[in-house]
Design a protein around this motif. Structure first.
Motif, PDB file in Angstrom:
ATOM      1  N   LYS A   1       0.855  -1.181   0.000  1.00  0.00           N
ATOM      2  CA  LYS A   1       0.000   0.000   0.000  1.00  0.00           C
ATOM      3  C   LYS A   1       0.900   1.243   0.000  1.00  0.00           C
TER       4      LYS A   1
ATOM      5  N   THR B   1      -1.978  -4.916   4.047  1.00  0.00           N
ATOM      6  CA  THR B   1      -3.202  -4.958   4.878  1.00  0.00           C
ATOM      7  C   THR B   1      -4.206  -5.963   4.312  1.00  0.00           C
TER       8      THR B   1
ATOM      9  N   TYR C   1      -9.671   4.499  -1.870  1.00  0.00           N
ATOM     10  CA  TYR C   1     -10.015   5.157  -0.602  1.00  0.00           C
ATOM     11  C   TYR C   1     -10.126   6.679  -0.730  1.00  0.00           C
TER      12      TYR C   1
ATOM     13  N   ASP D   1     -10.717  -0.908   7.618  1.00  0.00           N
ATOM     14  CA  ASP D   1      -9.847  -1.144   8.769  1.00  0.00           C
ATOM     15  C   ASP D   1      -9.372   0.199   9.364  1.00  0.00           C
TER      16      ASP D   1
END
Ligand code: GLU
Length: 284
Positions: A59, A120, A198, A216
């Motif tokens: 990420k 993640t 996101y 999360d």
């Protein structure tokens, strides 16, 4: 300069940014393996050593886990440290970080573009039939980011609300189950909007198109500002993060699982968690 040449140069620039190095694995510097490579490696692991570059999907927007500084382009976080430590244990000097999202990481593993995902990536029974996962190195919880003046602080407040989630993530199912346990019915059709990235969900939250951003807690913490709050009162569904590999790379999967277990036992992973300012793993 003609247009074609300019386009080629621009594309090369984009590639360099996308493929920026994570950092070094071994201590010796230079190209390829550093000479400290373990013996009797399986074919899939040996192929990576022979290439001399470890390709890791990470990420770029999760502080403390996988984060790329916009100005310096430097990567940092627990998952970057894990990637570098894996390279070091293989005697490989170079780690190439490839940016992944929840929607792209599985395809990039399947196509062989990357050797592993440390991003993640929650271990689920369903995903285990598509990829190998190591023993979890960290456990997070799902949470919600809402506007400070939203009035949302408990499950009952979600009734009739619209929630932004990312495509390919565990978030929607997890929230539907947690809300049901708390007496609130949420449905995919009426209460959720799915987005590819996101930043798009944060923009939708700011614009009032969604009332809450659900994923999360580690990921949500990258989107904190003065106008939003991360809800401590709604934390649910433990998310165990594992290092994922292509299903056919069983030797690599076993090698990585051995490393993760050793580093859980000898305190290496705990040290990385605290070095990166990450909260201790979630416990229900
Ligand atoms: N960890 C969750 C998942 O694997 C959230 C999505 C993400 O990691 O981007 O689905």
């Amino acid at each position: 300069m003609n247009l074609k040449k300019l386009m080629t140069l621009l594309l090369a620039g984009v590639m360099c940014v996308a493929l920026a190095a994570c950092g070094g694995g071994g201590e010796s510097g230079g190209d390829g393996a550093s000479g400290n490579t373990p013996e009797n490696l399986t074919e899939d692991v040996q192929a990576i050593v022979d290439r001399g570059v470890l390709r890791v999907g990470v990420k770029t927007d999760v502080p403390g886990f996988g984060y790329q500084d916009v100005l310096s382009e430097e990567y940092s976080g627990l998952e970057i440290d894990l990637a570098n430590k894996i390279a070091e244990s293989l005697g490989i000097d170079e780690v190439e970080c490839i940016a992944v999202t929840a929607a792209t990481r599985g395809q990039l593993l399947d196509s062989g573009d990357i050797d592993m995902v440390i991003a993640t990536f929650t271990i689920t029974e369903e995903r285990k039939s598509s990829w190998n996962f190591t023993t979890p190195y960290y456990t997070d919880a799902v949470s919600l980011l809402v506007k400070t003046d939203s009035g949302i602080s408990q499950y009952a407040d979600l009734d009739g609300k619209m929630i932004g989630v990312s495509t390919g993530s565990t978030s929607m199912e997890a929230l539907i189950a947690a809300a049901a346990e708390n007496g609130v019915t949420l449905t995919k059709e009426s209460n959720f909007s799915e987005y590819a990235t996101y930043p798009e969900i944060k923009t939708a939250l700011d614009a009032g198109r969604v009332d809450a951003f659900c994923v999360d807690g580690s990921i949500l913490s990258g989107y904190l500002d003065d106008t939003v709050v991360l809800l401590d009162s709604i934390r649910f569904s433990p998310q165990e993060y594992g290092i994922a590999t292509k299903l056919s790379n069983t030797g690599l999967a076993e090698y990585l699982d051995g490393l993760v277990n050793t580093w859980l036992e000898d305190g290496t992973i705990d040290q990385m968690i605290s070095d990166n300012g990450v909260a201790a793993s979630f416990e229900e």
